[in-house]
Design a protein around this motif. Structure first.
Motif, PDB file in Angstrom:
ATOM      1  N   SER A   1       0.776  -0.930   0.517  1.00  0.00           N
ATOM      2  CA  SER A   1      -0.106   0.303   0.806  1.00  0.00           C
ATOM      3  C   SER A   1       1.142   1.411   0.023  1.00  0.00           C
ATOM      4  O   SER A   1       1.650   1.248   0.109  1.00  0.00           O
ATOM      5  CB  SER A   1      -1.305   0.031   1.312  1.00  0.00           C
ATOM      6  N   VAL A   2      -0.201   2.212  -0.527  1.00  0.00           N
ATOM      7  CA  VAL A   2       0.406   3.598  -0.583  1.00  0.00           C
ATOM      8  C   VAL A   2       0.212   5.056   0.036  1.00  0.00           C
ATOM      9  O   VAL A   2      -1.162   4.948   0.594  1.00  0.00           O
ATOM     10  CB  VAL A   2       1.209   4.093  -1.644  1.00  0.00           C
ATOM     11  N   VAL A   3       0.831   6.044   0.753  1.00  0.00           N
ATOM     12  CA  VAL A   3       0.351   6.861   1.683  1.00  0.00           C
ATOM     13  C   VAL A   3       0.061   7.600   0.020  1.00  0.00           C
ATOM     14  O   VAL A   3       0.801   8.260  -0.180  1.00  0.00           O
ATOM     15  CB  VAL A   3       1.074   7.550   2.806  1.00  0.00           C
ATOM     16  N   GLN A   4      -1.734   8.292   0.628  1.00  0.00           N
ATOM     17  CA  GLN A   4      -2.397   9.371  -0.300  1.00  0.00           C
ATOM     18  C   GLN A   4      -2.524  10.328   0.783  1.00  0.00           C
ATOM     19  O   GLN A   4      -3.103  10.431   1.492  1.00  0.00           O
ATOM     20  CB  GLN A   4      -3.274   9.028  -1.315  1.00  0.00           C
ATOM     21  N   VAL A   5      -2.295  11.861  -0.128  1.00  0.00           N
ATOM     22  CA  VAL A   5      -3.340  12.566   0.708  1.00  0.00           C
ATOM     23  C   VAL A   5      -4.440  13.330  -0.582  1.00  0.00           C
ATOM     24  O   VAL A   5      -3.697  13.139  -2.105  1.00  0.00           O
ATOM     25  CB  VAL A   5      -1.805  14.180   0.429  1.00  0.00           C
ATOM     26  N   ARG A   6      -5.334  14.438  -0.054  1.00  0.00           N
ATOM     27  CA  ARG A   6      -5.872  14.516  -1.091  1.00  0.00           C
ATOM     28  C   ARG A   6      -5.988  16.218  -1.104  1.00  0.00           C
ATOM     29  O   ARG A   6      -5.688  16.679   0.185  1.00  0.00           O
ATOM     30  CB  ARG A   6      -7.541  14.805   0.405  1.00  0.00           C
ATOM     31  N   ASP A   7      -5.778  16.704  -2.271  1.00  0.00           N
ATOM     32  CA  ASP A   7      -6.241  18.173  -2.134  1.00  0.00           C
ATOM     33  C   ASP A   7      -6.816  18.697  -2.327  1.00  0.00           C
ATOM     34  O   ASP A   7      -7.711  18.680  -2.786  1.00  0.00           O
ATOM     35  CB  ASP A   7      -5.535  17.727  -4.049  1.00  0.00           C
ATOM     36  N   GLN A   8      -6.608  19.682  -1.063  1.00  0.00           N
ATOM     37  CA  GLN A   8      -7.509  20.702  -0.729  1.00  0.00           C
ATOM     38  C   GLN A   8      -8.403  21.291  -1.482  1.00  0.00           C
ATOM     39  O   GLN A   8      -9.594  21.749  -1.963  1.00  0.00           O
ATOM     40  CB  GLN A   8      -7.650  21.725   0.233  1.00  0.00           C
ATOM     41  N   VAL A   9      -8.198  21.856  -2.605  1.00  0.00           N
ATOM     42  CA  VAL A   9      -8.916  22.453  -4.374  1.00  0.00           C
ATOM     43  C   VAL A   9      -9.740  22.081  -4.893  1.00  0.00           C
ATOM     44  O   VAL A   9     -10.609  21.557  -5.137  1.00  0.00           O
ATOM     45  CB  VAL A   9      -7.425  23.287  -4.603  1.00  0.00           C
ATOM     46  N   ALA A  10      -9.013  20.488  -5.066  1.00  0.00           N
ATOM     47  CA  ALA A  10      -8.762  19.699  -6.809  1.00  0.00           C
ATOM     48  C   ALA A  10      -9.873  18.841  -6.110  1.00  0.00           C
ATOM     49  O   ALA A  10     -10.613  17.782  -6.537  1.00  0.00           O
ATOM     50  CB  ALA A  10      -8.241  18.857  -7.576  1.00  0.00           C
ATOM     51  N   GLY A  11      -9.515  18.687  -4.804  1.00  0.00           N
ATOM     52  CA  GLY A  11     -10.086  16.892  -3.971  1.00  0.00           C
ATOM     53  C   GLY A  11      -9.440  15.801  -4.968  1.00  0.00           C
ATOM     54  O   GLY A  11     -10.169  14.655  -4.858  1.00  0.00           O
ATOM     55  N   ASP A  12      -8.864  15.309  -4.960  1.00  0.00           N
ATOM     56  CA  ASP A  12      -8.371  14.439  -6.037  1.00  0.00           C
ATOM     57  C   ASP A  12      -6.966  14.316  -5.293  1.00  0.00           C
ATOM     58  O   ASP A  12      -6.488  14.132  -3.960  1.00  0.00           O
ATOM     59  CB  ASP A  12      -8.042  14.305  -7.080  1.00  0.00           C
ATOM     60  N   TRP A  13      -6.805  12.440  -5.114  1.00  0.00           N
ATOM     61  CA  TRP A  13      -5.513  11.869  -4.540  1.00  0.00           C
ATOM     62  C   TRP A  13      -4.412  11.678  -4.770  1.00  0.00           C
ATOM     63  O   TRP A  13      -4.335  11.435  -5.890  1.00  0.00           O
ATOM     64  CB  TRP A  13      -6.552  10.795  -3.967  1.00  0.00           C
ATOM     65  N   ARG A  14      -3.374  11.954  -4.438  1.00  0.00           N
ATOM     66  CA  ARG A  14      -2.263  11.860  -4.984  1.00  0.00           C
ATOM     67  C   ARG A  14      -0.755  11.717  -3.854  1.00  0.00           C
ATOM     68  O   ARG A  14      -1.422  11.839  -2.729  1.00  0.00           O
ATOM     69  CB  ARG A  14      -1.972  13.428  -6.118  1.00  0.00           C
ATOM     70  N   LEU A  15       0.245  11.746  -4.563  1.00  0.00           N
ATOM     71  CA  LEU A  15       1.025  11.779  -3.524  1.00  0.00           C
ATOM     72  C   LEU A  15       2.133  12.852  -2.907  1.00  0.00           C
ATOM     73  O   LEU A  15       1.913  13.515  -3.024  1.00  0.00           O
ATOM     74  CB  LEU A  15       2.400  11.099  -4.289  1.00  0.00           C
ATOM     75  N   PRO A  16       1.921  12.933  -1.512  1.00  0.00           N
ATOM     76  CA  PRO A  16       2.687  13.932  -1.040  1.00  0.00           C
ATOM     77  C   PRO A  16       3.696  14.409  -1.542  1.00  0.00           C
ATOM     78  O   PRO A  16       4.218  13.716  -1.772  1.00  0.00           O
ATOM     79  CB  PRO A  16       2.625  12.903   0.228  1.00  0.00           C
ATOM     80  N   GLY A  17       3.494  16.172  -2.388  1.00  0.00           N
ATOM     81  CA  GLY A  17       4.601  16.462  -2.715  1.00  0.00           C
ATOM     82  C   GLY A  17       4.468  17.910  -2.982  1.00  0.00           C
ATOM     83  O   GLY A  17       3.564  18.213  -1.467  1.00  0.00           O
ATOM     84  N   THR A  18       5.688  18.919  -3.088  1.00  0.00           N
ATOM     85  CA  THR A  18       5.775  20.443  -2.429  1.00  0.00           C
ATOM     86  C   THR A  18       6.395  20.534  -3.533  1.00  0.00           C
ATOM     87  O   THR A  18       7.761  19.968  -4.555  1.00  0.00           O
ATOM     88  CB  THR A  18       5.730  20.750  -1.560  1.00  0.00           C
ATOM     89  N   PHE A  19       6.355  22.270  -4.170  1.00  0.00           N
ATOM     90  CA  PHE A  19       7.406  22.816  -4.549  1.00  0.00           C
ATOM     91  C   PHE A  19       8.284  23.280  -3.974  1.00  0.00           C
ATOM     92  O   PHE A  19       8.515  23.322  -2.475  1.00  0.00           O
ATOM     93  CB  PHE A  19       7.040  23.987  -5.498  1.00  0.00           C
ATOM     94  N   VAL A  20      10.145  22.944  -4.287  1.00  0.00           N
ATOM     95  CA  VAL A  20      10.902  23.496  -3.143  1.00  0.00           C
ATOM     96  C   VAL A  20      10.679  24.890  -3.079  1.00  0.00           C
ATOM     97  O   VAL A  20      10.823  25.306  -4.344  1.00  0.00           O
ATOM     98  CB  VAL A  20      11.983  22.660  -4.133  1.00  0.00           C
ATOM     99  N   HIS A  21      10.961  25.453  -2.155  1.00  0.00           N
ATOM    100  CA  HIS A  21      10.663  26.857  -1.892  1.00  0.00           C
ATOM    101  C   HIS A  21      12.667  27.404  -2.583  1.00  0.00           C
ATOM    102  O   HIS A  21      13.203  26.821  -1.932  1.00  0.00           O
ATOM    103  CB  HIS A  21      10.710  27.127  -0.765  1.00  0.00           C
ATOM    104  N   GLU A  22      12.716  28.513  -2.380  1.00  0.00           N
ATOM    105  CA  GLU A  22      13.647  29.155  -2.799  1.00  0.00           C
ATOM    106  C   GLU A  22      14.841  28.726  -1.971  1.00  0.00           C
ATOM    107  O   GLU A  22      14.306  29.228  -0.679  1.00  0.00           O
ATOM    108  CB  GLU A  22      13.824  30.899  -3.033  1.00  0.00           C
ATOM    109  N   GLY A  23      16.090  29.067  -1.537  1.00  0.00           N
ATOM    110  CA  GLY A  23      16.729  27.939  -0.287  1.00  0.00           C
ATOM    111  C   GLY A  23      16.648  26.911   0.054  1.00  0.00           C
ATOM    112  O   GLY A  23      17.639  26.805   1.326  1.00  0.00           O
TER     113      GLY A  23
END
Length: 212
Positions: free
Chosen positions: A37-59
């Motif tokens: 099994s895998v951990v998924q997160v629900r996107d708060q805007v689109a409502g779909d399930w995806r892998l946890p991720g993010t854009f890398v911030h400056e620095g």
């Protein structure tokens, strides 16, 4: 680096287009008696399930961005993900030119606590995800399966000591296939240490317990 720097073509770094950089993490586990099994997160805007991720911030370092995304989006802390692969197809993400530095962590189910907006779902059902996450999950699963073909429970998903039957059950869940008991036993025994303990598991003789 100084803005006065120019490469062999006479261009400054700012003259080149730059992709956005994201980190996405496949956190894999095997619930007791369940499938890989895998951990998924629900996107708060689109409502779909995806892998946890993010854009890398400056620095920000990649590793710090990974831990931030797991904490803030999945409610998961205390992990140590390892870098898995860079997904760099310019057309992989419908949001634009996004490089994804994918990470993998493998966690015992008992040690995995998630937030309300997260879930643990069988990898066979974690399909149709946005931003190329299906490809990331497929790559992570292939790596995990390769690890298990060469060593007994290499990521410590089973509490030790364990029976040979429990070990085989874990490997079957990870590999998604049935394994011949005798062949599996012969392959694993040289890499295990038998303990003096035994465990009764139904009728018949108590089973020997092993450690990695």
């Amino acid at each position: 680096m100084s803005d006065s720097f120019r490469d062999s073509s006479g261009k400054r770094l700012s003259d080149y287009p730059r992709p956005s950089v994201a980190v996405d993490t496949a956190v894999l586990t095997v619930p007791i008696g369940g499938p890989l099994s895998v951990v998924q997160v629900r996107d708060q805007v689109a409502g779909d399930w995806r892998l946890p991720g993010t854009f890398v911030h400056e620095g920000e370092r990649l590793a710090d961005a990974v831990l931030r995304s797991l904490r803030d989006k999945a409610g998961v802390t205390g992990l140590a993900p390892r870098q898995l692969h860079v997904f760099d197809d310019p057309s992989r993400d419908d949001r634009g030119w996004v490089l994804s530095v994918a990470h993998l962590d493998v966690v015992p189910a008992a040690a995995l606590q998630t937030a309300l907006e997260a879930r643990v779902t069988p990898v066979s059902e974690a399909t149709g995800m946005v931003h190329g996450h299906d490809d990331i999950l497929e790559f992570a699963v292939a790596q995990l399966r390769a690890d298990h073909r060469g060593a007994p429970d290499p990521h410590g998903l089973l509490p030790s000591p364990f029976t040979m039957s429990a070990l085989r059950g874990l490997h079957e869940a990870v590999l998604g296939e049935r394994l011949l008991p005798d062949s599996f036993r012969r392959a694993m025994l040289p890499m295990l240490t038998a303990t003096a303990e035994k465990r009764a598991a139904g009728p018949g003789k108590p089973a020997v317990l092993y450690r990695r």
